[in-house]
Design a protein around this motif. Structure first.
Motif, PDB file in Angstrom:
ATOM      1  N   ALA A  15       0.874  -1.259   0.012  1.00 15.85           N
ATOM      2  CA  ALA A  15      -0.068   0.205  -0.097  1.00 15.85           C
ATOM      3  C   ALA A  15       0.881   1.432   0.083  1.00 15.85           C
ATOM      4  CB  ALA A  15      -1.007  -0.073   1.163  1.00 15.85           C
ATOM      5  N   ALA A  16       1.978   1.335   0.871  1.00 16.67           N
ATOM      6  CA  ALA A  16       2.901   2.282   0.726  1.00 16.67           C
ATOM      7  C   ALA A  16       3.778   2.488  -0.809  1.00 16.67           C
ATOM      8  CB  ALA A  16       3.850   2.237   2.030  1.00 16.67           C
ATOM      9  N   GLU A  17       3.905   1.452  -1.120  1.00 11.18           N
ATOM     10  CA  GLU A  17       4.830   1.528  -2.296  1.00 11.18           C
ATOM     11  C   GLU A  17       3.739   2.168  -3.379  1.00 11.18           C
ATOM     12  OE1 GLU A  17       7.802  -2.517  -2.172  1.00 11.18           O
ATOM     13  OE2 GLU A  17       5.808  -2.425  -2.967  1.00 11.18           O
ATOM     14  N   THR A  18       2.438   1.555  -3.237  1.00 17.06           N
ATOM     15  CA  THR A  18       1.661   2.155  -4.419  1.00 17.06           C
ATOM     16  C   THR A  18       1.668   3.701  -4.436  1.00 17.06           C
ATOM     17  OG1 THR A  18       0.520   0.340  -4.299  1.00 17.06           O
ATOM     18  CG2 THR A  18      -0.659   2.369  -5.168  1.00 17.06           C
ATOM     19  N   ILE A  19       1.664   4.314  -3.302  1.00 18.20           N
ATOM     20  CA  ILE A  19       1.766   6.018  -3.197  1.00 18.20           C
ATOM     21  C   ILE A  19       3.021   6.398  -3.923  1.00 18.20           C
ATOM     22  CG2 ILE A  19       1.811   7.902  -1.813  1.00 18.20           C
ATOM     23  CD1 ILE A  19      -0.504   6.560  -1.515  1.00 18.20           C
ATOM     24  N   LEU A  20       4.113   5.955  -3.766  1.00 24.12           N
ATOM     25  CA  LEU A  20       5.306   6.489  -4.513  1.00 24.12           C
ATOM     26  C   LEU A  20       5.060   6.004  -5.775  1.00 24.12           C
ATOM     27  CD1 LEU A  20       7.762   4.836  -1.948  1.00 24.12           C
ATOM     28  CD2 LEU A  20       7.338   7.283  -2.464  1.00 24.12           C
ATOM     29  N   GLU A  21       4.687   4.879  -6.320  1.00 20.85           N
ATOM     30  CA  GLU A  21       4.734   4.593  -7.752  1.00 20.85           C
ATOM     31  C   GLU A  21       3.706   5.725  -8.458  1.00 20.85           C
ATOM     32  OE1 GLU A  21       3.668   0.499  -8.155  1.00 20.85           O
ATOM     33  OE2 GLU A  21       5.474  -0.174  -6.935  1.00 20.85           O
ATOM     34  N   ARG A  22       2.580   5.849  -7.915  1.00 20.11           N
ATOM     35  CA  ARG A  22       1.508   6.815  -8.561  1.00 20.11           C
ATOM     36  C   ARG A  22       2.113   8.178  -8.624  1.00 20.11           C
ATOM     37  NH1 ARG A  22      -4.238   4.445  -6.581  1.00 20.11           N
ATOM     38  NH2 ARG A  22      -3.862   2.459  -7.437  1.00 20.11           N
ATOM     39  N   LEU A  23       3.075   8.579  -7.617  1.00 19.38           N
ATOM     40  CA  LEU A  23       3.608   9.906  -7.701  1.00 19.38           C
ATOM     41  C   LEU A  23       4.800   9.840  -8.621  1.00 19.38           C
ATOM     42  CD1 LEU A  23       3.609  10.891  -4.019  1.00 19.38           C
ATOM     43  CD2 LEU A  23       2.249  11.904  -5.640  1.00 19.38           C
ATOM     44  N   GLY A  24       5.037   8.638  -9.068  1.00 18.84           N
ATOM     45  CA  GLY A  24       6.377   8.391 -10.158  1.00 18.84           C
ATOM     46  C   GLY A  24       7.710   8.756  -9.354  1.00 18.84           C
ATOM     47  N   LEU A  25       7.802   8.197  -8.157  1.00 21.85           N
ATOM     48  CA  LEU A  25       8.985   8.700  -7.484  1.00 21.85           C
ATOM     49  C   LEU A  25       9.902   7.083  -7.386  1.00 21.85           C
ATOM     50  CD1 LEU A  25       7.564  10.741  -4.603  1.00 21.85           C
ATOM     51  CD2 LEU A  25       8.855  11.691  -6.646  1.00 21.85           C
ATOM     52  N   PRO A  26      11.096   7.106  -7.797  1.00 21.29           N
ATOM     53  CA  PRO A  26      11.929   5.984  -8.009  1.00 21.29           C
ATOM     54  C   PRO A  26      12.090   5.559  -6.356  1.00 21.29           C
ATOM     55  CG  PRO A  26      12.736   7.545  -9.273  1.00 21.29           C
ATOM     56  CD  PRO A  26      11.656   8.289  -8.852  1.00 21.29           C
ATOM     57  N   TYR A  27      11.955   4.330  -6.099  1.00 21.83           N
ATOM     58  CA  TYR A  27      12.105   3.957  -4.780  1.00 21.83           C
ATOM     59  C   TYR A  27      12.821   2.461  -4.712  1.00 21.83           C
ATOM     60  CZ  TYR A  27       7.980   0.947  -4.999  1.00 21.83           C
ATOM     61  OH  TYR A  27       7.376  -0.254  -5.418  1.00 21.83           O
ATOM     62  N   ARG A  28      13.308   2.130  -3.427  1.00 19.33           N
ATOM     63  CA  ARG A  28      13.889   0.566  -3.329  1.00 19.33           C
ATOM     64  C   ARG A  28      13.107   0.213  -2.233  1.00 19.33           C
ATOM     65  NH1 ARG A  28      20.465   1.746  -2.069  1.00 19.33           N
ATOM     66  NH2 ARG A  28      20.020   2.946  -0.160  1.00 19.33           N
ATOM     67  N   ARG A  29      12.926  -1.120  -1.763  1.00 21.60           N
ATOM     68  CA  ARG A  29      12.418  -1.598  -0.639  1.00 21.60           C
ATOM     69  C   ARG A  29      13.708  -2.368  -0.047  1.00 21.60           C
ATOM     70  NH1 ARG A  29       7.945  -6.401   0.235  1.00 21.60           N
ATOM     71  NH2 ARG A  29       6.534  -5.257  -0.910  1.00 21.60           N
ATOM     72  N   MET A  30      14.019  -1.975   1.218  1.00 22.71           N
ATOM     73  CA  MET A  30      14.895  -2.445   2.106  1.00 22.71           C
ATOM     74  C   MET A  30      14.574  -3.421   3.136  1.00 22.71           C
ATOM     75  SD  MET A  30      17.472  -1.335   0.190  1.00 22.71           S
ATOM     76  CE  MET A  30      19.171  -1.743   1.279  1.00 22.71           C
ATOM     77  N   LEU A  31      15.058  -4.704   3.248  1.00 26.31           N
ATOM     78  CA  LEU A  31      14.732  -5.439   4.416  1.00 26.31           C
ATOM     79  C   LEU A  31      15.859  -5.166   5.553  1.00 26.31           C
ATOM     80  CD1 LEU A  31      13.540  -7.740   6.106  1.00 26.31           C
ATOM     81  CD2 LEU A  31      14.978  -9.269   4.896  1.00 26.31           C
ATOM     82  N   LEU A  32      15.315  -4.474   6.435  1.00 29.26           N
ATOM     83  CA  LEU A  32      16.440  -4.097   7.664  1.00 29.26           C
ATOM     84  C   LEU A  32      17.054  -5.224   8.451  1.00 29.26           C
ATOM     85  CD1 LEU A  32      14.675  -0.840   9.507  1.00 29.26           C
ATOM     86  CD2 LEU A  32      16.017  -1.205   7.281  1.00 29.26           C
ATOM     87  N   CYS A  33      18.463  -5.068   8.744  1.00 26.43           N
ATOM     88  CA  CYS A  33      19.210  -6.075   9.276  1.00 26.43           C
ATOM     89  C   CYS A  33      19.106  -5.840  10.749  1.00 26.43           C
ATOM     90  CB  CYS A  33      20.764  -5.787   9.080  1.00 26.43           C
ATOM     91  SG  CYS A  33      21.423  -4.294   9.943  1.00 26.43           S
ATOM     92  N   ALA A  34      19.398  -7.069  11.644  1.00 25.24           N
ATOM     93  CA  ALA A  34      19.363  -7.209  13.017  1.00 25.24           C
ATOM     94  C   ALA A  34      19.633  -5.832  13.775  1.00 25.24           C
ATOM     95  CB  ALA A  34      20.181  -8.309  13.453  1.00 25.24           C
ATOM     96  N   GLY A  35      20.797  -5.212  13.275  1.00 20.38           N
ATOM     97  CA  GLY A  35      21.267  -3.898  14.096  1.00 20.38           C
ATOM     98  C   GLY A  35      20.276  -2.782  13.907  1.00 20.38           C
ATOM     99  N   ASP A  36      19.639  -2.992  12.749  1.00 17.76           N
ATOM    100  CA  ASP A  36      18.705  -1.536  12.280  1.00 17.76           C
ATOM    101  C   ASP A  36      17.366  -1.763  12.353  1.00 17.76           C
ATOM    102  OD1 ASP A  36      19.086   1.239  11.356  1.00 17.76           O
ATOM    103  OD2 ASP A  36      18.705   0.379   9.209  1.00 17.76           O
ATOM    104  N   THR A  37      16.958  -2.821  12.993  1.00 19.52           N
ATOM    105  CA  THR A  37      15.391  -3.011  13.102  1.00 19.52           C
ATOM    106  C   THR A  37      15.155  -2.665  14.497  1.00 19.52           C
ATOM    107  OG1 THR A  37      15.523  -5.009  12.043  1.00 19.52           O
ATOM    108  CG2 THR A  37      13.519  -4.747  13.400  1.00 19.52           C
ATOM    109  N   GLY A  38      13.825  -1.874  14.407  1.00 17.31           N
ATOM    110  CA  GLY A  38      13.509  -1.179  15.778  1.00 17.31           C
ATOM    111  C   GLY A  38      13.094  -1.829  16.838  1.00 17.31           C
ATOM    112  N   PHE A  39      13.052  -1.162  18.146  1.00 17.38           N
ATOM    113  CA  PHE A  39      12.786  -1.969  19.322  1.00 17.38           C
ATOM    114  C   PHE A  39      11.702  -3.026  19.225  1.00 17.38           C
ATOM    115  CE2 PHE A  39      10.778  -1.919  23.511  1.00 17.38           C
ATOM    116  CZ  PHE A  39      11.760  -2.431  24.418  1.00 17.38           C
ATOM    117  N   SER A  40      10.623  -2.487  18.940  1.00 15.98           N
ATOM    118  CA  SER A  40       9.158  -3.212  18.837  1.00 15.98           C
ATOM    119  C   SER A  40       9.183  -4.270  17.768  1.00 15.98           C
ATOM    120  CB  SER A  40       7.989  -2.456  19.098  1.00 15.98           C
ATOM    121  OG  SER A  40       7.937  -1.726  20.236  1.00 15.98           O
TER     122      SER A  40
END
Length: 423
Positions: free
Chosen positions: A303-328
């Motif tokens: 759903a979030a990606e769809t917003i970027l695509e309709r705005l025509g904004l290049p993006y990338r999806r990143m899977l966060l690693c253990a040290g960069d993943t948030g507390f919860s």
């Protein structure tokens, strides 16, 4: 919040999970405190049984006109021990709860190892960055030249890390928020809400901001907190509830201002409006059954990606690693949008599955029929950060003359305006 029963059943697995986050083993300390608590509870129950038996003997002695002084003395001793344990039990409960409250969620097995963002894994790349005839300008140069972005005025009013938007740029930010809300409610089944911007301690605790991240928050003089994201009030609407399984998943969205102290970010992104104390964001929250949450995580991210695509904004999806993943979070995807004025991708959305971690903190449960309640799973995602979307539109749609083309999907929200020019 972690389930103490799970830690008892497999302490080694718990410590192994913590190690992925760079945390030393804690199960020994936790289980020792848990044993003290359970021993105190068992002792209290034993003493209560003794007190009941003594009360019965004292009553019999008095009815038979016998001397009950020794029994009464023993009863007084037992009562004193019970009263001491009446305080000890809650003290140990509090210590255990405080310890568990500061420990982050365990990570999903799909999360890659790594200490920081350099170990994040690119899962998807969409769009091709535009080629410019002349070097593209950063948003703050564009905005100030247009006379529609006032950093000096904001600093006079409130200090650093604030911005005043004017005219067409103010309208463009509003248009972005409305476009996101309309898309998420009209196409993805999210229910729109308007939420409080001030919440209490329990609400901040429920989603994991307290007690660990108090320094990242703004507190008021009457004991409330300014929300860092609408995730906090939206998710806590389920706090203390037992929801019908038939009504899940619940999907909610809100456009709100968010407030962050940016503790520890001194010297980072000081120019422009990338890292602000106040910013607007469209938040997505889902409350699901446990078996639904992974599919829901993919759905929310899409759903979030769809917003970027309709705005025509290049993006990338990143899977966060253990040290960069948030507390919860057990697993997080970051969406990073291309910013030509900076020549790099910058985070514009984080979509996280917290599993039952937040639900345990806020006691949010579901029930199937007349069965025993169990904890729901909660998810949250930016859909998107409106200020950063504004920056991305400005930088990707800039023209050589300094004007900014309005993306076609936003023109209905801009009264048909096709281009933003100097005020």
């Amino acid at each position: 919040m972690h389930d103490i029963k799970t830690i008892r059943e497999d302490a080694a697995a718990f410590d192994k999970g913590l190690a992925r986050r760079g945390i030393l083993p804690l199960s020994g300390e936790i289980l020792e405190l848990d044993e003290q608590r359970r021993t105190a509870l068992a002792k209290q129950q034993e003493l209560q049984a003794q007190r009941n038996a003594l009360s019965k003997k004292i009553g019999e002695a008095k009815r038979n006109k016998q001397d009950s002084s020794a029994l009464e003395a023993e009863g007084a001793r037992v009562r004193a021990e019970i009263e001491a344990l009446d305080a000890e039990g809650p003290r140990l409960d509090g210590l255990l709860r405080d310890m568990l409250a500061k420990i982050p969620n365990l990570l999903d097995t799909a999360v890659p190892d790594g200490k920081d963002e350099t170990a994040n894994k690119q899962e998807k790349l969409w769009g091709t960055p535009r080629e410019f005839a002349v070097p593209p300008k950063p948003h703050f140069e564009l905005g100030e030249t247009l006379g529609l972005m006032d950093f000096a005025g904001a600093a006079k009013l409130a200090g650093a890390r604030f911005t005043v938007l004017k005219g067409a740029l103010a309208r463009l930010e509003r248009a972005l928020g409305q476009f996101m809300l309309d898309t998420h409610t009209g196409e993805f089944g999210y229910s729109e809400a308007v939420v409080p911007l001030l919440v209490n301690d329990a609400t901040m605790f429920g989603t994991g901001q307290l007690p660990k991240f108090a320094e990242d928050l703004f507190a008021t003089t009457d004991g409330r907190w300014l929300i860092p994201t609408a995730e906090v009030p939206l998710t806590n609407l389920a706090a203390g509830e037992i929801l019908s399984a038939a009504k899940l998943p619940l999907r909610m969205t809100a456009l709100s201002y968010c407030f962050r102290s940016e503790a520890g970010s001194a010297g980072r992104d000081v120019r422009g409006m990338l890292r602000q104390h106040q910013f607007s964001k469209v938040e997505l929250v889902s409350i699901t059954l446990p078996e639904q949450s992974w599919d829901e995580h993919e759905r929310m991210t899409r759903a979030a990606e769809t917003i970027l695509e309709r705005l025509g904004l290049p993006y990338r999806r990143m899977l966060l690693c253990a040290g960069d993943t948030g507390f919860s979070s057990a697993k997080t995807y970051d969406l990073e949008v291309w910013m030509p004025g900076q020549g790099t991708y910058r985070e514009i959305s984080s979509c996280s599955n917290t599993l039952a971690f937040q639900a345990r903190r806020m006691n949010a449960r579901y029930r199937v029929g007349d069965g025993k309640p169990d904890f729901v799973h909660t998810l949250n995602g930016s859909g998107l950060a409106v200020g950063r979307a504004l920056i991305a539109v400005m930088e990707n749609y800039q023209n050589e003359d300094g004007s900014i083309a309005v993306p076609e999907v936003l023109r209905p929200y801009m009264g048909g305006m096709e281009s933003i020019t100097a005020a």
